[in-house]
Design a protein around this motif. Structure first.
Motif, mmCIF file in Angstrom:
data_model
loop_
_atom_site.group_PDB
_atom_site.id
_atom_site.type_symbol
_atom_site.label_atom_id
_atom_site.label_comp_id
_atom_site.label_asym_id
_atom_site.label_seq_id
_atom_site.Cartn_x
_atom_site.Cartn_y
_atom_site.Cartn_z
ATOM 1 N N UNK A 234 -4.138 14.426 -6.135
ATOM 2 C CA UNK A 234 -3.040 13.565 -6.558
ATOM 3 C C UNK A 234 -1.824 13.821 -5.687
ATOM 4 N N UNK A 235 -1.105 12.730 -5.417
ATOM 5 C CA UNK A 235 0.106 12.858 -4.616
ATOM 6 C C UNK A 235 1.106 11.808 -5.079
ATOM 7 N N UNK A 236 2.377 12.199 -5.160
ATOM 8 C CA UNK A 236 3.451 11.298 -5.579
ATOM 9 C C UNK A 236 4.171 10.771 -4.333
ATOM 10 N N UNK A 237 4.489 9.471 -4.385
ATOM 11 C CA UNK A 237 5.177 8.816 -3.275
ATOM 12 C C UNK A 237 6.407 8.089 -3.804
ATOM 13 N N UNK A 238 7.438 8.024 -2.967
ATOM 14 C CA UNK A 238 8.598 7.185 -3.242
ATOM 15 C C UNK A 238 8.732 6.178 -2.112
ATOM 16 N N UNK A 239 8.969 4.923 -2.466
ATOM 17 C CA UNK A 239 9.161 3.874 -1.472
ATOM 18 C C UNK A 239 10.484 3.170 -1.742
ATOM 19 N N UNK A 240 11.247 2.942 -0.678
ATOM 20 C CA UNK A 240 12.514 2.220 -0.764
ATOM 21 C C UNK A 240 12.227 0.727 -0.711
ATOM 22 N N UNK A 241 12.722 0.008 -1.688
ATOM 23 C CA UNK A 241 12.490 -1.430 -1.784
ATOM 24 C C UNK A 241 13.691 -2.252 -1.348
ATOM 25 N N UNK A 242 14.877 -1.645 -1.337
ATOM 26 C CA UNK A 242 16.089 -2.404 -1.029
ATOM 27 C C UNK A 242 17.053 -1.573 -0.193
ATOM 28 N N UNK A 243 17.916 -2.275 0.495
ATOM 29 C CA UNK A 243 18.996 -1.659 1.267
ATOM 30 C C UNK A 243 20.119 -1.258 0.304
ATOM 31 N N UNK A 244 21.048 -0.386 0.744
ATOM 32 C CA UNK A 244 22.164 -0.005 -0.136
ATOM 33 C C UNK A 244 22.999 -1.191 -0.624
ATOM 34 N N UNK A 245 23.033 -2.281 0.150
ATOM 35 C CA UNK A 245 23.797 -3.462 -0.267
ATOM 36 C C UNK A 245 23.020 -4.365 -1.232
ATOM 37 N N UNK A 246 21.789 -3.966 -1.599
ATOM 38 C CA UNK A 246 20.989 -4.737 -2.536
ATOM 39 C C UNK A 246 20.004 -5.704 -1.899
ATOM 40 N N UNK B 49 1.936 7.305 -8.139
ATOM 41 C CA UNK B 49 0.988 8.398 -7.962
ATOM 42 C C UNK B 49 -0.306 7.820 -7.415
ATOM 43 N N UNK B 50 -0.842 8.457 -6.382
ATOM 44 C CA UNK B 50 -2.159 8.105 -5.871
ATOM 45 C C UNK B 50 -3.104 9.230 -6.247
ATOM 46 N N UNK B 51 -4.182 8.875 -6.948
ATOM 47 C CA UNK B 51 -5.231 9.825 -7.310
ATOM 48 C C UNK B 51 -6.485 9.440 -6.541
ATOM 49 N N UNK B 52 -7.051 10.415 -5.837
ATOM 50 C CA UNK B 52 -8.301 10.213 -5.109
ATOM 51 C C UNK B 52 -9.330 11.119 -5.760
ATOM 52 N N UNK B 53 -10.382 10.504 -6.338
ATOM 53 C CA UNK B 53 -11.425 11.265 -7.025
ATOM 54 C C UNK B 53 -12.739 11.079 -6.281
ATOM 55 N N UNK B 54 -13.375 12.190 -5.980
ATOM 56 C CA UNK B 54 -14.686 12.156 -5.345
ATOM 57 C C UNK B 54 -15.480 13.380 -5.754
ATOM 58 N N UNK C 20 -13.097 7.130 -5.977
ATOM 59 C CA UNK C 20 -12.262 6.269 -6.798
ATOM 60 C C UNK C 20 -10.815 6.504 -6.406
ATOM 61 N N UNK C 21 -10.135 5.425 -6.040
ATOM 62 C CA UNK C 21 -8.713 5.482 -5.714
ATOM 63 C C UNK C 21 -7.967 4.828 -6.862
ATOM 64 N N UNK C 22 -6.958 5.516 -7.362
ATOM 65 C CA UNK C 22 -6.234 5.048 -8.538
ATOM 66 C C UNK C 22 -4.737 5.155 -8.281
ATOM 67 N N UNK C 23 -4.028 4.059 -8.549
ATOM 68 C CA UNK C 23 -2.572 4.028 -8.427
ATOM 69 C C UNK C 23 -1.964 3.883 -9.812
#
Length: 156
Positions: A88-100, A77-82, A130-133
């Motif tokens: 707030x916004x939710x993100x998904x990131x792929x870290x690996x390929x299907x083969x691992x 989650x990224x929260x931007x406060x000013x 303020x940016x918060x992860x």
């Protein structure tokens, strides 16, 4: 002949030194996670002062995990406060390929990633933000996460 080699080596070193500097970076921080465990309470925060809200900025999520990380993705989650507003916004990131196979660049047992969160983003007004992860996975703590960071740069 030796003078030529020296000048070539010297100019190559100078080129590498100066090409590695990014003068557009506003903030670049990394936070080591205690015992390689990223808990919900370990929110990564930075404060940026925006003087010109007409300029676009890029905001990046930086991650380093070990080969023992259990998942092929990560949710954050990224929260931007000013001022009085919070976004707030939710993100998904792929870290690996299907083969691992890990997508990140590896060094020993660690894998490093830099993911774009917001590109060409314009802050609504000049001021302090303020940016918060925070991690947004089911596991708490999320094991084998070594470092988390935020990078803010002025877009070209």
């Amino acid at each position: 002949m030796n003078n030529r080699r020296f000048l070539l080596l010297f100019s190559t070193v100078l080129t590498l030194l100066f090409s590695g500097c990014d003068t557009n970076i506003i903030e670049d921080s990394n936070h080591a996670m205690p015992s390689r465990n990223w808990s919900y309470a370990d929110k990564v925060k930075i404060v940026v002062d925006i003087t010109d809200s007409s300029k676009p900025y890029n905001i990046y999520f930086k991650l380093r995990h070990t080969a023992d990380y259990r998942y092929s993705n990560i949710f954050v989650l990224l929260n931007v406060k000013g001022g009085q507003k919070k976004r707030s916004r939710r993100y998904e990131f792929k870290l690996a390929q299907p083969d691992g196979q890990w997508n990140g660049s590896g060094s020993g047992n660690l894998y490093t990633y830099v993911f774009p969160l917001l590109t060409q983003f314009k802050f609504p007004a000049p001021g302090r933000y303020e940016l918060e992860l925070e991690q947004n996975m089911r596991d708490n703590p999320l094991k084998e996460v070594s470092d988390v960071g935020i990078k803010v740069s002025q877009a070209n």
